[in-house]
Design a protein around this motif. Structure first.
Motif, PDB file in Angstrom:
ATOM      1  N   SER A   1      -5.743   8.696  -0.850  1.00  0.00           N
ATOM      2  CA  SER A   1      -5.055   7.723   0.005  1.00  0.00           C
ATOM      3  C   SER A   1      -5.158   8.135   1.467  1.00  0.00           C
ATOM      4  CB  SER A   1      -3.586   7.606  -0.417  1.00  0.00           C
ATOM      5  OG  SER A   1      -2.928   6.606   0.318  1.00  0.00           O
TER       6      SER A   1
ATOM      7  N   ALA B   1       0.686   5.986   0.295  1.00  0.00           N
ATOM      8  CA  ALA B   1       0.944   5.447  -1.042  1.00  0.00           C
ATOM      9  C   ALA B   1      -0.024   6.105  -2.022  1.00  0.00           C
ATOM     10  CB  ALA B   1       0.749   3.934  -1.035  1.00  0.00           C
ATOM     11  N   VAL B   2       0.501   6.634  -3.111  1.00  0.00           N
ATOM     12  CA  VAL B   2      -0.320   7.350  -4.084  1.00  0.00           C
ATOM     13  C   VAL B   2      -0.074   6.770  -5.467  1.00  0.00           C
ATOM     14  CG1 VAL B   2      -0.815   9.576  -5.157  1.00  0.00           C
ATOM     15  CG2 VAL B   2      -0.252   9.458  -2.712  1.00  0.00           C
ATOM     16  N   ASP B   3      -1.157   6.399  -6.157  1.00  0.00           N
ATOM     17  CA  ASP B   3      -1.070   5.873  -7.516  1.00  0.00           C
ATOM     18  C   ASP B   3      -1.425   7.002  -8.486  1.00  0.00           C
ATOM     19  OD1 ASP B   3      -1.304   4.559  -9.948  1.00  0.00           O
ATOM     20  OD2 ASP B   3      -2.206   2.769  -9.064  1.00  0.00           O
TER      21      ASP B   3
ATOM     22  N   ARG C   1      -1.759   6.937 -11.583  1.00  0.00           N
ATOM     23  CA  ARG C   1      -2.736   6.529 -12.601  1.00  0.00           C
ATOM     24  C   ARG C   1      -4.158   6.824 -12.137  1.00  0.00           C
ATOM     25  NH1 ARG C   1      -0.911   0.413 -13.126  1.00  0.00           N
ATOM     26  NH2 ARG C   1      -1.001   0.775 -10.862  1.00  0.00           N
ATOM     27  N   ILE C   2      -4.426   6.656 -10.852  1.00  0.00           N
ATOM     28  CA  ILE C   2      -5.756   6.951 -10.322  1.00  0.00           C
ATOM     29  C   ILE C   2      -6.046   8.447 -10.424  1.00  0.00           C
ATOM     30  CG2 ILE C   2      -7.147   6.997  -8.216  1.00  0.00           C
ATOM     31  CD1 ILE C   2      -5.809   4.401  -7.388  1.00  0.00           C
TER      32      ILE C   2
ATOM     33  N   ASN D   1       6.823  13.283 -10.652  1.00  0.00           N
ATOM     34  CA  ASN D   1       6.158  12.270 -11.483  1.00  0.00           C
ATOM     35  C   ASN D   1       4.753  12.726 -11.888  1.00  0.00           C
ATOM     36  OD1 ASN D   1       8.366  10.596 -11.338  1.00  0.00           O
ATOM     37  ND2 ASN D   1       7.548   9.341  -9.674  1.00  0.00           N
TER      38      ASN D   1
END
Length: 228
Positions: free
Chosen positions: A147, A155-157, A159-160, A196
């Motif tokens: 990101s 913003a960090v996903d 799942r990626i 998380n």
């Protein structure tokens, strides 16, 4: 009986599909060369053609690499473009033999992560979030920017991150991001993201080594603080 084209073979026998499914080491020399030339002639498919050429070379790739374009073009189904492709592949194989294996950096500590990433991040005026994927010996497989964001957060996903780890067959990962303000203190968002990510890694049986926050000259390590 009419000759079957390779695209008429059972899918598990086609060289390209076989490579995708099992990897290049599962293919014979003839199958690998058939992928390069793409097609054979009206009388024989690419694999059979390459088997015939290799047979004339005593099934020795070094001998194949010594052939000339003219000699290869004597075979029905081999034109100049295919001959050049074959010889280029043989030359690349020879050059690879001469190369020393690339030394993958050891990123097993926060200090090593900082030293590796600081040159990339020291002059940034916005936050970037990077993923470091490693093997079981803490050797870097690949790094990638996840990101690129604002002054105070990105913003960090997750799942990626997990998808990239699985695709790279990584057993260990670390993440890092910079604080352009120079403040090393992690934010509540940083803490939440780390927790998380740790939970996701535990589920996938991937070891989360560290989350390192980088400023110009200093770092904060969740691992060294006993938080991962």
């Amino acid at each position: 009986m009419d000759k079957l084209n390779i695209n008429q073979w059972a899918e598990e026998d086609r060289p390209r599909e076989k490579l995708m499914r099992l990897g290049p080491s599962a293919l014979s020399d003839a199958e690998l060369l058939a992928i390069l030339v793409g097609s054979g002639s009206a009388k024989e498919d690419a694999v059979t053609l390459m088997k015939r050429i290799l047979n004339d070379c005593n099934n020795n790739l070094n001998t194949l690499g010594k052939m000339t374009i003219h000699q290869l073009c004597d075979y029905n189904g081999i034109g100049e473009a295919k001959a050049i492709t074959i010889l280029a592949a043989c030359e690349l194989g020879k050059r690879r033999q001469m190369e020393a294996p690339e030394e993958r950096p050891d990123l097993g500590t926060a200090t090593r992560i900082y030293n590796h990433m600081h040159p990339l991040m020291q002059d940034l005026d916005v936050e970037e979030f990077w993923l470091l994927l490693m093997n079981q010996n803490y050797r870097l497989i690949k790094k990638l920017r996840i990101s690129h964001g604002g002054i105070t957060e990105v913003a960090v996903d997750i799942r990626i991150i997990m998808r990239e780890a699985v695709l790279a067959n990584a057993t260990i990962l670390a993440v890092c991001h910079n604080h352009p303000s120079g403040n090393l203190r992690p934010s509540q968002m940083d803490n939440l993201l780390t927790n998380n990510l740790k939970n996701a890694c535990d589920i996938m049986r991937i070891h989360l080594l560290d989350h390192v926050i980088i400023t110009d000259g200093h770092y904060y390590s969740y691992h060294e603080e006993g938080l991962v």
